[in-house]
Structures are given as C-alpha cells and as structure tokens.
Scaffold this motif. Sequence first.
Motif, PDB file in Angstrom:
ATOM      1  N   LEU A 114       0.843  -1.195   0.000  1.00  0.00           N
ATOM      2  CA  LEU A 114       0.000   0.000   0.000  1.00  0.00           C
ATOM      3  C   LEU A 114       0.877   1.243   0.000  1.00  0.00           C
ATOM      4  N   ALA A 115       0.874   1.981  -1.098  1.00  0.00           N
ATOM      5  CA  ALA A 115       1.723   3.165  -1.225  1.00  0.00           C
ATOM      6  C   ALA A 115       1.033   4.424  -0.700  1.00  0.00           C
ATOM      7  N   PHE A 116      -0.294   4.449  -0.711  1.00  0.00           N
ATOM      8  CA  PHE A 116      -1.031   5.649  -0.346  1.00  0.00           C
ATOM      9  C   PHE A 116      -2.250   5.288   0.485  1.00  0.00           C
ATOM     10  N   ILE A 117      -2.402   5.950   1.614  1.00  0.00           N
ATOM     11  CA  ILE A 117      -3.603   5.798   2.444  1.00  0.00           C
ATOM     12  C   ILE A 117      -4.619   6.812   1.913  1.00  0.00           C
ATOM     13  N   PRO A 118      -5.734   6.339   1.380  1.00  0.00           N
ATOM     14  CA  PRO A 118      -6.676   7.247   0.735  1.00  0.00           C
ATOM     15  C   PRO A 118      -7.470   8.126   1.720  1.00  0.00           C
ATOM     16  N   ASP A 119      -8.116   9.130   1.166  1.00  0.00           N
ATOM     17  CA  ASP A 119      -8.959  10.026   1.951  1.00  0.00           C
ATOM     18  C   ASP A 119      -9.972   9.223   2.764  1.00  0.00           C
ATOM     19  N   GLN A 120     -10.189   9.647   3.989  1.00  0.00           N
ATOM     20  CA  GLN A 120     -11.233   9.126   4.885  1.00  0.00           C
ATOM     21  C   GLN A 120     -11.161   7.625   5.151  1.00  0.00           C
ATOM     22  N   LEU A 121     -10.009   7.015   4.951  1.00  0.00           N
ATOM     23  CA  LEU A 121      -9.917   5.559   5.081  1.00  0.00           C
ATOM     24  C   LEU A 121     -10.441   5.060   6.431  1.00  0.00           C
ATOM     25  N   PHE A 122     -10.048   5.719   7.517  1.00  0.00           N
ATOM     26  CA  PHE A 122     -10.478   5.301   8.851  1.00  0.00           C
ATOM     27  C   PHE A 122     -11.308   6.376   9.553  1.00  0.00           C
ATOM     28  N   ASN A 123     -11.867   7.294   8.812  1.00  0.00           N
ATOM     29  CA  ASN A 123     -12.673   8.367   9.376  1.00  0.00           C
ATOM     30  C   ASN A 123     -13.824   7.797  10.215  1.00  0.00           C
ATOM     31  N   GLY A 124     -13.923   8.246  11.456  1.00  0.00           N
ATOM     32  CA  GLY A 124     -15.011   7.798  12.320  1.00  0.00           C
ATOM     33  C   GLY A 124     -14.800   6.458  12.986  1.00  0.00           C
ATOM     34  N   CYS A 125     -13.593   5.928  12.933  1.00  0.00           N
ATOM     35  CA  CYS A 125     -13.279   4.664  13.619  1.00  0.00           C
ATOM     36  C   CYS A 125     -12.928   5.029  15.058  1.00  0.00           C
ATOM     37  N   ILE A 126     -13.948   5.238  15.851  1.00  0.00           N
ATOM     38  CA  ILE A 126     -13.788   5.836  17.184  1.00  0.00           C
ATOM     39  C   ILE A 126     -13.084   4.937  18.192  1.00  0.00           C
ATOM     40  N   ALA A 127     -12.970   3.641  17.928  1.00  0.00           N
ATOM     41  CA  ALA A 127     -12.283   2.725  18.848  1.00  0.00           C
ATOM     42  C   ALA A 127     -10.840   2.435  18.419  1.00  0.00           C
ATOM     43  N   LEU A 128     -10.419   2.995  17.289  1.00  0.00           N
ATOM     44  CA  LEU A 128      -9.090   2.701  16.751  1.00  0.00           C
ATOM     45  C   LEU A 128      -8.001   3.196  17.693  1.00  0.00           C
TER      46      LEU A 128
END
Length: 160
Positions: A114-128
């Motif tokens: 994975l070369a690039f983490i895209p926009d909003q990939l983990f947006n709202g993952c409140i337990a991360l």
Amino acid sequence: MKNCINLEKVSLPSTLTEIGFQAFQGCMSLTDIEFPERLSKIEREAFLNCENLENINLHSGITILGDYAFQNTGIREIDLTKGDSENLGSKLEIGIGTFSGCKKLEKVKLSERLAFIPDQLFNGCIALKEVKFAKGLRGIGEEAFKNCSLISEMMDIPET
C-alpha cells in the motif's frame, strides 16, 4: 444478496475472484465471511452497513478494495500484511473511506504493498487505538484518521 437482513454467514466458492458493487450491502445479520484465496477484488460498497460483520480474513491475493467497501461494519481488526513477502511486486489499491465508520475497529496492520492511504480511510473509527504502518508508504490522504481520538501512541511511519 443486497439487504438480506437475516443472512448470518457466507461461504464463497474457491473459484471466486471478485465481489461486485453492493453485493452484500445492508446484510445486517452477517457476522462472518471467509474469502477464497483467489479473490483479488472487492468492489465499491460491497459490505456497506453490514453492522455485525466482525471477522474478515483478507488473503494475500487481494489487490483492490473499492470505495466504502467495508464502511459501517463491525470489524474489530484488519491485517493487510498477509502475503507481503511473496507479493511485493503487486500493489494494493484501497478506495476512499473503505473502512470509515467502523466503530469497533481497534487495530490495523497496513501492507507494504500500500503506497497511499486514501482520503477518509479510517474516518469515524472511534475505537481505533493502534495502526502499524509498513515501509513504502508515500502519502496519507485527507481526513484519513479523522475522529480517531483513541489513537494514543505516537504514529511511527517508517522511512520508504
């Protein structure tokens, strides 16, 4: 299969190479799915709003995860490192918001493919709480970790 609210478990054939657009979207009772080793592509919104889907086992052959493919699922852990050593020649493409809104997601291991983490990939993952980055990462998109307030440890991004 879309909106099959009573579907709990799916066993896919070993010959399957692709899961299409919105294939299991809204299957709210789905808790477990075993992906075949030949599977290479999961299309946009394939498992969108499968709120009880907690266990996914992504094999090394996966090369494309479409936009919002697992948005708003119950996934607790993601390991994208499987097969990194034998598949370094192939890239892993992940779409916008693929894991956004996964409120139970706590731990992520990112692939060297994975070369690039895209926009909003983990947006709202409140337990991360934990994200393990791999070598080769070249960029992180907008709002990739927005509303991930439990990430407590320093994010250590390795040199490429």
